[in-house]
Write a protein that holds these residues in place. Structure first.
Motif, PDB file in Angstrom:
ATOM      1  N   THR A  15       1.012  -1.081  -0.010  1.00  0.00           N
ATOM      2  CA  THR A  15       0.007   0.014   0.104  1.00  0.00           C
ATOM      3  C   THR A  15       0.618   1.236  -0.116  1.00  0.00           C
ATOM      4  O   THR A  15       0.612   2.163  -0.597  1.00  0.00           O
ATOM      5  CB  THR A  15      -0.930   0.094   1.250  1.00  0.00           C
ATOM      6  OG1 THR A  15      -1.712  -1.256   1.120  1.00  0.00           O
ATOM      7  CG2 THR A  15      -1.833   1.065   1.088  1.00  0.00           C
TER       8      THR A  15
ATOM      9  N   LEU B 299     -12.936   5.099  -6.453  1.00  0.00           N
ATOM     10  CA  LEU B 299     -13.894   4.301  -6.948  1.00  0.00           C
ATOM     11  C   LEU B 299     -15.108   5.016  -7.376  1.00  0.00           C
ATOM     12  O   LEU B 299     -16.084   4.487  -8.059  1.00  0.00           O
ATOM     13  CB  LEU B 299     -14.309   3.559  -5.734  1.00  0.00           C
ATOM     14  CG  LEU B 299     -13.342   2.433  -5.166  1.00  0.00           C
ATOM     15  CD1 LEU B 299     -13.856   2.021  -3.909  1.00  0.00           C
ATOM     16  CD2 LEU B 299     -13.141   1.330  -6.211  1.00  0.00           C
TER      17      LEU B 299
ATOM     18  N   LEU C 294     -16.387  -1.362  -7.236  1.00  0.00           N
ATOM     19  CA  LEU C 294     -15.371  -2.105  -6.690  1.00  0.00           C
ATOM     20  C   LEU C 294     -14.925  -3.259  -7.633  1.00  0.00           C
ATOM     21  O   LEU C 294     -14.042  -3.792  -8.053  1.00  0.00           O
ATOM     22  CB  LEU C 294     -15.408  -2.431  -5.165  1.00  0.00           C
ATOM     23  CG  LEU C 294     -14.256  -3.460  -4.695  1.00  0.00           C
ATOM     24  CD1 LEU C 294     -13.085  -2.675  -4.745  1.00  0.00           C
ATOM     25  CD2 LEU C 294     -14.694  -3.992  -3.328  1.00  0.00           C
TER      26      LEU C 294
ATOM     27  N   ASP D  10      -6.868  -3.173  -2.223  1.00  0.00           N
ATOM     28  CA  ASP D  10      -7.050  -2.778  -0.863  1.00  0.00           C
ATOM     29  C   ASP D  10      -7.723  -1.548  -0.593  1.00  0.00           C
ATOM     30  O   ASP D  10      -7.346  -0.718  -1.286  1.00  0.00           O
ATOM     31  CB  ASP D  10      -5.564  -2.783  -0.139  1.00  0.00           C
ATOM     32  CG  ASP D  10      -5.577  -2.878   1.241  1.00  0.00           C
ATOM     33  OD1 ASP D  10      -6.817  -2.797   1.895  1.00  0.00           O
ATOM     34  OD2 ASP D  10      -4.434  -3.464   1.890  1.00  0.00           O
ATOM     35  N   GLU D  11      -8.710  -1.630   0.189  1.00  0.00           N
ATOM     36  CA  GLU D  11      -9.675  -0.320   0.730  1.00  0.00           C
ATOM     37  C   GLU D  11      -9.230  -0.107   2.083  1.00  0.00           C
ATOM     38  O   GLU D  11      -9.609   1.202   2.395  1.00  0.00           O
ATOM     39  CB  GLU D  11     -10.805  -0.789   0.813  1.00  0.00           C
ATOM     40  CG  GLU D  11     -11.590  -1.031  -0.642  1.00  0.00           C
ATOM     41  CD  GLU D  11     -13.315  -1.170  -0.855  1.00  0.00           C
ATOM     42  OE1 GLU D  11     -13.788  -0.299  -0.973  1.00  0.00           O
ATOM     43  OE2 GLU D  11     -13.551  -2.241  -0.353  1.00  0.00           O
ATOM     44  N   SER D  12      -8.270  -0.553   2.717  1.00  0.00           N
ATOM     45  CA  SER D  12      -7.760  -0.120   3.923  1.00  0.00           C
ATOM     46  C   SER D  12      -6.620   0.876   3.936  1.00  0.00           C
ATOM     47  O   SER D  12      -5.779   0.677   3.133  1.00  0.00           O
ATOM     48  CB  SER D  12      -7.493  -1.374   4.973  1.00  0.00           C
ATOM     49  OG  SER D  12      -6.184  -2.157   4.313  1.00  0.00           O
TER      50      SER D  12
ATOM     51  N   GLU E 178     -11.247   7.648   2.398  1.00  0.00           N
ATOM     52  CA  GLU E 178     -12.604   7.189   2.046  1.00  0.00           C
ATOM     53  C   GLU E 178     -12.821   7.167   0.487  1.00  0.00           C
ATOM     54  O   GLU E 178     -12.471   8.593  -0.102  1.00  0.00           O
ATOM     55  CB  GLU E 178     -13.571   7.948   2.904  1.00  0.00           C
ATOM     56  CG  GLU E 178     -15.123   7.446   2.624  1.00  0.00           C
ATOM     57  CD  GLU E 178     -15.384   6.033   3.280  1.00  0.00           C
ATOM     58  OE1 GLU E 178     -16.263   5.335   2.547  1.00  0.00           O
ATOM     59  OE2 GLU E 178     -14.662   5.721   4.153  1.00  0.00           O
TER      60      GLU E 178
ATOM     61  N   ALA F 148      -9.049   3.267  -3.251  1.00  0.00           N
ATOM     62  CA  ALA F 148      -8.691   1.701  -3.134  1.00  0.00           C
ATOM     63  C   ALA F 148      -7.308   1.793  -3.792  1.00  0.00           C
ATOM     64  O   ALA F 148      -7.026   2.489  -4.652  1.00  0.00           O
ATOM     65  CB  ALA F 148      -9.582   0.767  -3.599  1.00  0.00           C
TER      66      ALA F 148
END
Length: 254
Positions: free
Chosen positions: A46, A58, A80, A115-117, A121, A124
């Motif tokens: 990341t 997104l 997504l 990965d969206e973490s 907000e 990704a």
């Protein structure tokens, strides 16, 4: 053999254009540490993707008919799903809450590794465009700065077939062969090993993952020191490809 693992605590939140090598150098200096010969630097993917500007918005995605269909089956957001499809070469399997794909890089994993973490907000991060090149550039920069022979491994967390939970795996590397072929060596009883191969890149990534964590630990860079087989596995030409099983040998995809 005794291994030492420590995370670099002074890596800031990364933004597009940041020089990861310089961030690592500054962190070493802030912590009054230096690199040693044989050190292995493990970096969360990341961080690499964010620094390289490889981020997906997104909200800008327009879902295709295929992604809308798969979204209903997988119970995932269609935007997504469209991103997952765009990052893949093949959709391998779809089920409730999962989409298994083969990524553009050749990894078979969930959600094309998106990965969206640990991003803002609505954003990704896909896998880095070429994690081997990223690892090589960082390795060369750090070796020049510290005048030491090291390795760099880019890590991700992925699930495994037939087992619950995610573990750290290697998706890019430079300076070390990620696959340790031990055929021809002897076991404790003197028998010669015939086919033994050790995914050393993944084992190192899994060890680093214990410090990196999966939530708000904030340690995207880990150093492993004292790996005694570093010299035997030293290689600056190979990337991650030795770990990838060719599709023709994948008995679950025919």
């Amino acid at each position: 053999m005794t291994l030492e693992l420590f995370g670099l605590k002074h890596i800031p939140l990364v933004k597009k254009g940041d020089d990861v090598s310089n961030l690592i150098i500054e962190s070493f200096e802030n912590e009054n540490k230096s690199l040693m010969d044989g050190d292995i630097i493990l970096i969360a993917e990341t961080l690499i993707s964010k620094a390289e500007g490889n981020v997906i918005k997104l909200g800008d995605i327009i879902p295709s008919d295929e992604s809308i269909f798969i979204a209903k089956k997988s119970k995932k957001d269609s935007k997504l799903v469209e991103a997952i499809i765009q990052e893949s070469k093949e959709v391998v399997e779809v089920g409730p809450n999962f989409i298994i794909t083969e990524t553009k890089h050749g990894f078979v994993c969930a959600n094309s590794g998106i990965d969206e973490s640990n991003v803002d907000e609505g954003l990704a991060t896909p896998m880095p465009e070429n994690a081997d090149i990223s690892a090589n550039n960082i390795r060369e920069s750090l070796e020049e700065k510290f005048n030491k022979k090291i390795a760099v491994i880019i890590t991700d967390t992925q699930g495994r077939a037939f087992r619950n939970g995610a573990v750290g795996v290697a998706i890019g590397c430079s300076g070390i062969n990620p696959l340790w072929e031990r055929a021809g060596e002897k076991d404790l009883y003197g028998r010669e090993l015939q086919t033994t191969e050790v995914a050393i890149g993944d084992e190192l990534a899994a060890a680093a993952s214990l410090l990196m964590g999966q939530a708000d630990e904030g340690i995207p860079v880990v150093v492993i020191r004292g790996f005694k087989n570093f010299d035997a596995l030293r290689n600056t030409d190979l990337g991650i490809s030795p770990l990838l099983r060719p599709k023709e040998f994948d008995v679950f995809r025919k």
